[in-house]
Scaffold this motif. Structure first.
Motif, PDB file in Angstrom:
ATOM      1  N   SER A 198       0.827  -1.202   0.000  1.00 33.04           N
ATOM      2  CA  SER A 198       0.000   0.000   0.000  1.00 33.04           C
ATOM      3  C   SER A 198       0.864   1.256   0.000  1.00 33.04           C
ATOM      4  O   SER A 198       1.851   1.358   0.750  1.00 33.04           O
ATOM      5  CB  SER A 198      -0.901   0.009   1.229  1.00 33.04           C
ATOM      6  OG  SER A 198      -1.566   1.244   1.361  1.00 33.04           O
ATOM      7  N   ARG A 241      -8.831  -6.195  -3.510  1.00 31.67           N
ATOM      8  CA  ARG A 241      -8.261  -5.105  -2.727  1.00 31.67           C
ATOM      9  C   ARG A 241      -9.309  -4.031  -2.428  1.00 31.67           C
ATOM     10  O   ARG A 241      -9.277  -3.426  -1.367  1.00 31.67           O
ATOM     11  CB  ARG A 241      -7.084  -4.473  -3.478  1.00 31.67           C
ATOM     12  CG  ARG A 241      -5.776  -5.246  -3.370  1.00 31.67           C
ATOM     13  CD  ARG A 241      -4.629  -4.396  -3.917  1.00 31.67           C
ATOM     14  NE  ARG A 241      -3.338  -4.985  -3.665  1.00 31.67           N
ATOM     15  CZ  ARG A 241      -2.685  -5.763  -4.521  1.00 31.67           C
ATOM     16  NH1 ARG A 241      -3.260  -6.053  -5.682  1.00 31.67           N
ATOM     17  NH2 ARG A 241      -1.492  -6.245  -4.226  1.00 31.67           N
ATOM     18  N   ARG A 242     -10.202  -3.808  -3.356  1.00 31.91           N
ATOM     19  CA  ARG A 242     -11.161  -2.710  -3.198  1.00 31.91           C
ATOM     20  C   ARG A 242     -12.055  -2.924  -1.982  1.00 31.91           C
ATOM     21  O   ARG A 242     -12.197  -2.053  -1.127  1.00 31.91           O
ATOM     22  CB  ARG A 242     -12.012  -2.565  -4.460  1.00 31.91           C
ATOM     23  CG  ARG A 242     -11.246  -2.093  -5.683  1.00 31.91           C
ATOM     24  CD  ARG A 242     -12.186  -1.861  -6.853  1.00 31.91           C
ATOM     25  NE  ARG A 242     -11.477  -1.449  -8.048  1.00 31.91           N
ATOM     26  CZ  ARG A 242     -12.057  -1.126  -9.186  1.00 31.91           C
ATOM     27  NH1 ARG A 242     -13.385  -1.166  -9.285  1.00 31.91           N
ATOM     28  NH2 ARG A 242     -11.345  -0.760 -10.240  1.00 31.91           N
ATOM     29  N   HIS A 245     -10.362  -2.708   1.589  1.00 37.21           N
ATOM     30  CA  HIS A 245      -9.828  -1.437   2.090  1.00 37.21           C
ATOM     31  C   HIS A 245     -10.697  -0.900   3.224  1.00 37.21           C
ATOM     32  O   HIS A 245     -11.933  -0.897   3.152  1.00 37.21           O
ATOM     33  CB  HIS A 245      -9.785  -0.408   0.957  1.00 37.21           C
ATOM     34  CG  HIS A 245      -9.373   0.966   1.408  1.00 37.21           C
ATOM     35  ND1 HIS A 245      -8.075   1.279   1.741  1.00 37.21           N
ATOM     36  CD2 HIS A 245     -10.103   2.096   1.601  1.00 37.21           C
ATOM     37  CE1 HIS A 245      -8.014   2.556   2.108  1.00 37.21           C
ATOM     38  NE2 HIS A 245      -9.232   3.065   2.037  1.00 37.21           N
ATOM     39  N   SER A 282     -11.771   7.635   0.256  1.00 36.93           N
ATOM     40  CA  SER A 282     -11.900   6.182   0.184  1.00 36.93           C
ATOM     41  C   SER A 282     -12.255   5.645  -1.206  1.00 36.93           C
ATOM     42  O   SER A 282     -11.640   4.682  -1.663  1.00 36.93           O
ATOM     43  CB  SER A 282     -12.925   5.694   1.208  1.00 36.93           C
ATOM     44  OG  SER A 282     -13.082   4.300   1.141  1.00 36.93           O
ATOM     45  N   ARG A 286      -9.512   3.031  -2.835  1.00 39.25           N
ATOM     46  CA  ARG A 286      -9.810   1.622  -3.115  1.00 39.25           C
ATOM     47  C   ARG A 286      -9.320   1.195  -4.495  1.00 39.25           C
ATOM     48  O   ARG A 286      -9.032   0.007  -4.711  1.00 39.25           O
ATOM     49  CB  ARG A 286     -11.320   1.382  -3.042  1.00 39.25           C
ATOM     50  CG  ARG A 286     -11.912   1.527  -1.660  1.00 39.25           C
ATOM     51  CD  ARG A 286     -13.419   1.333  -1.702  1.00 39.25           C
ATOM     52  NE  ARG A 286     -14.018   1.608  -0.411  1.00 39.25           N
ATOM     53  CZ  ARG A 286     -14.090   0.734   0.585  1.00 39.25           C
ATOM     54  NH1 ARG A 286     -13.608  -0.480   0.408  1.00 39.25           N
ATOM     55  NH2 ARG A 286     -14.648   1.060   1.735  1.00 39.25           N
ATOM     56  N   ARG A 287      -9.241   2.135  -5.415  1.00 40.08           N
ATOM     57  CA  ARG A 287      -8.911   1.808  -6.803  1.00 40.08           C
ATOM     58  C   ARG A 287      -7.448   2.090  -7.145  1.00 40.08           C
ATOM     59  O   ARG A 287      -7.064   2.009  -8.303  1.00 40.08           O
ATOM     60  CB  ARG A 287      -9.830   2.600  -7.746  1.00 40.08           C
ATOM     61  CG  ARG A 287     -11.267   2.130  -7.684  1.00 40.08           C
ATOM     62  CD  ARG A 287     -12.223   3.105  -8.354  1.00 40.08           C
ATOM     63  NE  ARG A 287     -13.561   2.551  -8.478  1.00 40.08           N
ATOM     64  CZ  ARG A 287     -14.436   2.460  -7.472  1.00 40.08           C
ATOM     65  NH1 ARG A 287     -14.111   2.930  -6.277  1.00 40.08           N
ATOM     66  NH2 ARG A 287     -15.618   1.923  -7.657  1.00 40.08           N
ATOM     67  N   ALA A 291      -5.041   1.457  -1.435  1.00 34.90           N
ATOM     68  CA  ALA A 291      -5.812   0.419  -0.760  1.00 34.90           C
ATOM     69  C   ALA A 291      -4.917  -0.243   0.274  1.00 34.90           C
ATOM     70  O   ALA A 291      -3.774  -0.595  -0.012  1.00 34.90           O
ATOM     71  CB  ALA A 291      -6.316  -0.599  -1.769  1.00 34.90           C
ATOM     72  N   ASN A 292      -5.424  -0.410   1.490  1.00 33.93           N
ATOM     73  CA  ASN A 292      -4.542  -0.805   2.590  1.00 33.93           C
ATOM     74  C   ASN A 292      -4.651  -2.271   2.995  1.00 33.93           C
ATOM     75  O   ASN A 292      -4.003  -2.699   3.963  1.00 33.93           O
ATOM     76  CB  ASN A 292      -4.789   0.088   3.811  1.00 33.93           C
ATOM     77  CG  ASN A 292      -6.241   0.069   4.277  1.00 33.93           C
ATOM     78  OD1 ASN A 292      -7.007  -0.831   3.935  1.00 33.93           O
ATOM     79  ND2 ASN A 292      -6.619   1.066   5.073  1.00 33.93           N
ATOM     80  N   TYR A 294      -6.075  -6.554   1.563  1.00 36.26           N
ATOM     81  CA  TYR A 294      -6.610  -7.386   0.483  1.00 36.26           C
ATOM     82  C   TYR A 294      -7.311  -8.600   1.081  1.00 36.26           C
ATOM     83  O   TYR A 294      -7.083  -8.979   2.232  1.00 36.26           O
ATOM     84  CB  TYR A 294      -5.524  -7.815  -0.507  1.00 36.26           C
ATOM     85  CG  TYR A 294      -4.411  -8.671   0.056  1.00 36.26           C
ATOM     86  CD1 TYR A 294      -4.553 -10.048   0.188  1.00 36.26           C
ATOM     87  CD2 TYR A 294      -3.195  -8.101   0.427  1.00 36.26           C
ATOM     88  CE1 TYR A 294      -3.526 -10.831   0.682  1.00 36.26           C
ATOM     89  CE2 TYR A 294      -2.163  -8.875   0.923  1.00 36.26           C
ATOM     90  CZ  TYR A 294      -2.335 -10.241   1.045  1.00 36.26           C
ATOM     91  OH  TYR A 294      -1.310 -11.023   1.547  1.00 36.26           O
TER      92      TYR A 294
END
Length: 304
Positions: A198, A241-242, A245, A282, A286-287, A291-292, A294
């Motif tokens: 990230s 991932r999205r 997050h 956010s 997310r994209r 994104a932090n 998964y």
């Protein structure tokens, strides 16, 4: 008798791939609980695995993690995590949540799967309180990799979830093998982990909440985890991932900084601004690489 050490010897190779090409990613004190000590996080320049080095011993983990409080549960988000499984199974008969703590995830997931039997496993007695509060049916205290614990769980579950659990474990690979043992053939494994790739980790440095030293021992890049799952015979059904997050990085980093610096009086307005920024940014985060976390869902193949 001398006290047992809380750190293992520092290692000069990557615990994931064995490479000796390591670099120090950060050094930090315990920002969350404020206990004494400085902790080092290294990264492998070959496979990007990120890990605590030197690693805490079990005694050290008990010392630093014993009073770490759970974050408030976001029930709406936890229900959304549970719905991930709906794409692959309509109504699991049995589900084990590993690292369940107070059982907040099974409590939320039951709203999605009202006929599923949820059990919980945790290294602390919090899981017993979860059972007493009827958030889980069975409470197992210990580690999934403990043969004495695993013997009673072998082949019992349709789903095993590990939500932000692997980063706390001493041997993530062993945890994945143990999850296979607990699952029936065709059972599902639901994982969620912080993403060391990230951009927030680079931007915020030691204030990035997912470093959470000294409680997080391993931060595993998604490609590494996928490769390990394939090597163990899992079939990866999806990664995301999205949806994984969580819009909290700026808020948590601000709270850590203010607490560390002792700025208590002006904290509320600054935290309000940080929280607003997290939620405003956010959809874009997310994209992107910001994104932090998964999410992974994988199936134990029949006969394997």
């Amino acid at each position: 008798m001398p006290a047992r050490p809380i750190h293992e010897p520092r290692r000069d190779d990557c615990p994931w791939c064995g490479s000796k090409r390591l670099r120090t990613r950060l050094r930090t004190p315990d920002l969350r609980l404020g206990r004494p000590g400085t902790f080092t996080v290294d990264a492998c320049e070959d496979c990007a695995h990120t890990f605590q080095n030197p690693r805490l011993t079990p005694e050290g983990l008990a010392l630093y993690g014993s009073t770490a409080a759970e974050e408030p549960a976001d029930t709406r988000r936890l229900r959304a995590v549970a719905r991930t499984v709906l794409r692959h199974v309509t109504e699991p008969e049995s589900w084990l949540d590993v690292g369940t703590g107070e059982g907040r995830f099974p409590e939320a997931a039951r709203e999605v799967f009202p006929y599923t039997s949820f059990d919980g496993l945790d290294p602390t007695a919090r899981v017993v309180r979860a059972r007493d509060a009827e958030r889980v049916e069975e409470a197992h205290v210990g580690s999934l990799t403990d043969p004495r614990v695993l013997a009673g769980l072998r082949g019992r579950y349709d789903v095993v979830s590990m939500l932000h659990h692997l980063e706390h474990t001493r041997d993530p690979r062993h945890e994945l093998w143990a999850a296979r043992t607990a699952l029936r053939p065709g059972g599902l494994l639901l994982l969620e982990l912080p993403d060391p790739a990230s951009a927030s980790a680079d931007l915020l440095g030691k204030w990035w909440p997912s470093y959470d030293q000294p409680r997080h021992l391993h931060l595993i890049p998604l490609p590494n985890l996928r490769a390990e799952l394939a090597a163990q015979g899992w079939h990866v059904l999806g990664t995301d991932r999205r949806a994984a997050h969580v819009p909290r990085d700026l808020t948590a980093a601000t709270a850590l900084y203010l607490t560390r610096k002792g700025f208590l009086a002006p904290a509320a307005p600054l935290l309000t601004l940080a929280r607003a920024a997290d939620h405003t940014l956010s959809p874009a985060a997310r994209r992107t690489r910001f994104a932090n976390a998964y999410r992974v869902i994988a199936r134990k193949e029949n006969g394997r």
